[in-house]
Motif scaffolding. Sequence first.
Motif, PDB file in Angstrom:
ATOM      1  N   ASP A 299       0.835  -1.195   0.000  1.00  0.00           N
ATOM      2  CA  ASP A 299       0.000   0.000   0.000  1.00  0.00           C
ATOM      3  C   ASP A 299       0.870   1.246   0.000  1.00  0.00           C
ATOM      4  O   ASP A 299       1.984   1.232   0.526  1.00  0.00           O
ATOM      5  CB  ASP A 299      -0.911   0.023   1.238  1.00  0.00           C
ATOM      6  CG  ASP A 299      -1.981  -1.046   1.150  1.00  0.00           C
ATOM      7  OD1 ASP A 299      -2.685  -1.089   0.134  1.00  0.00           O
ATOM      8  OD2 ASP A 299      -2.080  -1.867   2.097  1.00  0.00           O
ATOM      9  N   VAL A 300       0.338   2.283  -0.587  1.00  0.00           N
ATOM     10  CA  VAL A 300       1.089   3.542  -0.639  1.00  0.00           C
ATOM     11  C   VAL A 300       1.046   4.215   0.731  1.00  0.00           C
ATOM     12  O   VAL A 300       0.007   4.259   1.387  1.00  0.00           O
ATOM     13  CB  VAL A 300       0.489   4.486  -1.702  1.00  0.00           C
ATOM     14  CG1 VAL A 300       1.131   5.874  -1.595  1.00  0.00           C
ATOM     15  CG2 VAL A 300       0.688   3.918  -3.093  1.00  0.00           C
ATOM     16  N   ASN A 301       2.190   4.728   1.162  1.00  0.00           N
ATOM     17  CA  ASN A 301       2.272   5.540   2.370  1.00  0.00           C
ATOM     18  C   ASN A 301       2.252   6.998   1.917  1.00  0.00           C
ATOM     19  O   ASN A 301       3.216   7.505   1.356  1.00  0.00           O
ATOM     20  CB  ASN A 301       3.574   5.227   3.113  1.00  0.00           C
ATOM     21  CG  ASN A 301       3.710   6.037   4.386  1.00  0.00           C
ATOM     22  OD1 ASN A 301       3.173   7.131   4.495  1.00  0.00           O
ATOM     23  ND2 ASN A 301       4.424   5.493   5.342  1.00  0.00           N
ATOM     24  N   GLU A 302       1.122   7.644   2.163  1.00  0.00           N
ATOM     25  CA  GLU A 302       0.938   8.985   1.597  1.00  0.00           C
ATOM     26  C   GLU A 302       1.878  10.019   2.212  1.00  0.00           C
ATOM     27  O   GLU A 302       2.215  11.007   1.559  1.00  0.00           O
ATOM     28  CB  GLU A 302      -0.532   9.411   1.740  1.00  0.00           C
ATOM     29  CG  GLU A 302      -1.429   8.526   0.882  1.00  0.00           C
ATOM     30  CD  GLU A 302      -2.896   8.909   0.931  1.00  0.00           C
ATOM     31  OE1 GLU A 302      -3.209   9.949   1.552  1.00  0.00           O
ATOM     32  OE2 GLU A 302      -3.714   8.176   0.355  1.00  0.00           O
ATOM     33  N   ILE A 303       2.288   9.780   3.458  1.00  0.00           N
ATOM     34  CA  ILE A 303       3.214  10.734   4.066  1.00  0.00           C
ATOM     35  C   ILE A 303       4.599  10.623   3.413  1.00  0.00           C
ATOM     36  O   ILE A 303       5.226  11.622   3.086  1.00  0.00           O
ATOM     37  CB  ILE A 303       3.295  10.510   5.592  1.00  0.00           C
ATOM     38  CG1 ILE A 303       1.976  10.974   6.206  1.00  0.00           C
ATOM     39  CG2 ILE A 303       4.486  11.250   6.183  1.00  0.00           C
ATOM     40  CD1 ILE A 303       1.925  10.907   7.706  1.00  0.00           C
ATOM     41  N   LEU A 304       5.049   9.382   3.196  1.00  0.00           N
ATOM     42  CA  LEU A 304       6.329   9.206   2.523  1.00  0.00           C
ATOM     43  C   LEU A 304       6.263   9.740   1.098  1.00  0.00           C
ATOM     44  O   LEU A 304       7.218  10.335   0.598  1.00  0.00           O
ATOM     45  CB  LEU A 304       6.720   7.724   2.501  1.00  0.00           C
ATOM     46  CG  LEU A 304       7.123   7.086   3.833  1.00  0.00           C
ATOM     47  CD1 LEU A 304       7.552   5.648   3.616  1.00  0.00           C
ATOM     48  CD2 LEU A 304       8.242   7.871   4.500  1.00  0.00           C
TER      49      LEU A 304
END
Length: 571
Positions: A299-304
């Motif tokens: 899953d994408v880590n939106e903060i990173l």
Amino acid sequence: MLFSRALIPTVKEAPQDAANASHVMLTRGGFIRRVGAGMYDYLPLGLRVLRKVESIVREEMDRAGALEILMPALLPAEYFKETGRWDRFGDTLFRLKDRKGSEFLLGPTHEEIVTDIARREIKSYRDMPKNLYQIQSKFRDEPRPRGGLLRCREFIMKDAYSFDADEAGAKASYEKMRVAYCRVFDRMGLTYRMVAADSGAMGGSTSAEFQVLADSGEDAIVACGACDYAANVEVATVKAPPAAAAGTQEPRAEVHTPKHGTIDEVTAFLGVTKDKMLKSLLYAAGDQVVMAVVRGDHDVNEILLARALGLSEVFLASEADVKKATGADVGFAGPVGFTGKLLVDRAASVVVNGVAGANKTDTHFKGVNRGRDFEGDVVDIRLAATGDICPKCEKGALQSYRGIEAGHIFILGTHYSEKMRALFSGEGQEQKPVVMGCYGIGVSRLVATAIEQHNDADGIRWPMSLAPYHVALVTLGKDQAVADAGKKLYDELWAMGVEVLWDDRDERPGVKFKDADLIGLPLRVTIGGKGLAGGNIELKPRTEPDPKKAEFVPVADAARVIAARVKSLLS
RNA sequence: CGGGGAGUAGCACAGACCGGUAGUGCGCAAGCUUUGGGUGCUUGAGAUCGCGGGUUCAAAUCCCGCCUCCCCGACCA
């Protein structure tokens, strides 16, 4: 305290709206009552627990050399305007006006006010280090208060602020607080992890959260099973995958995948595993639309992702934007031929012969390989999960936990001192901004947090250090000898410094036992006619579920044995 | 802010669709009973049905507006 004279309004039924253990048990046990959304009364029992938390925090702050002060909760707006937070805090700030129309706020945190103290009182490097703290009500207009005491609009916080002449001094102050925080949570009997965290709006260089582990926690964290690495999943990374195996690259081929847009649908339809999928998501990042590619099982880590783009936040693109950027319906985006900015997660970058959307509705590509079919910037932008390899020791496997943020420590640097001109004279007469750190503990939140970690079906199991009273004394029946023995033991225990709640009510045994379990005092002493006739009282820890396993203690030894037990549970 | 739900006695709920005497359990008061895990029975007190407006002979119930609270998400030193 005599139960018959106390205000301990226990109830059988949970409040209809309570969704977690601490909210239910604090309410049922008569510790708190709701006044409004995110606002609670502390009834006598609740206040006693709160005071215990405060005392432990206060003792450890003092031990660490911090100095207690008290700043007002009602603050003139000008201080927050000075640093820009009057605007930046937005709707979270409680704002009000006085009779003359001047603007005020209820303090959500006190960097400005404490920095004001510093700029007036700290004039020389000789005045530092200093650490000032307070335990006080804070006010935040939370978008959604929830979970009883876990997230309130008015809550009690310990906030400390350190002032040092240089970065090295600030680091030392920070380290002192770290040690103090560990002592605080240890003394409260909590299982916790200190984790790397997003510094968020504070913009500090160094920060760590103290996360108390609880399944009901709002935060997701990962921790290494082999070393001390632990991080909020917001900022957690994982060990880079091995470089691409030099396998043979199949030619790229277009496949018709009618109405199969999701990862599950496509993998089922094509008979491939998820780790062969190149999940391609489009994000609105500033004024452009970017594509983020991760493996299908990630899953994408939106903060990173936002960090990789140098932005504070990104948002998943709207359906319309996806269609505009890819020329295809949602579900068929892919990196091949994508002309906008393309970010590829490290793990996705080494997928051999992957499957990706073809940017054409109802169509995917097989045999997609980075380097041949697309490029893009390789970055770490995926969420860490259980089983991933630790980025620090590169050996241990990461394990996911839920946590409740109970403390947060930061090195702030000179952000506030520069804006507010909190300057001091250095050894060479130069004027320099003080280097600050800030350190918070959610005091009222800890009351609930302790319960989230220590409860069973019957109620709370307070650690001795937080229990509103040390011992529940339960006398059974109307026998005068029992009442006399109860009174004697009660007086002896208090004289020995043991806090006793004596259930002297004219209630049936079942009622008393149920209430005792619910309130959750760590030790229960029962005096009944039968046992007393044999010269014994009964002693049972709250953690022992079987009443038959109570320990018989001769009446003559009771006070001494109980006091010793309390003492050992406190250390 | 987006989605969902709820406001009727101190607490937990029914009643509403289909308008006509406001009900149940717990709690509270009194009496008897019982006495090592929320005892049983009897009697009683306790409600402006969230607020405002409308329709109607008649509104907890139908219509309109508002408020509050909860859950999921977004948000969050």
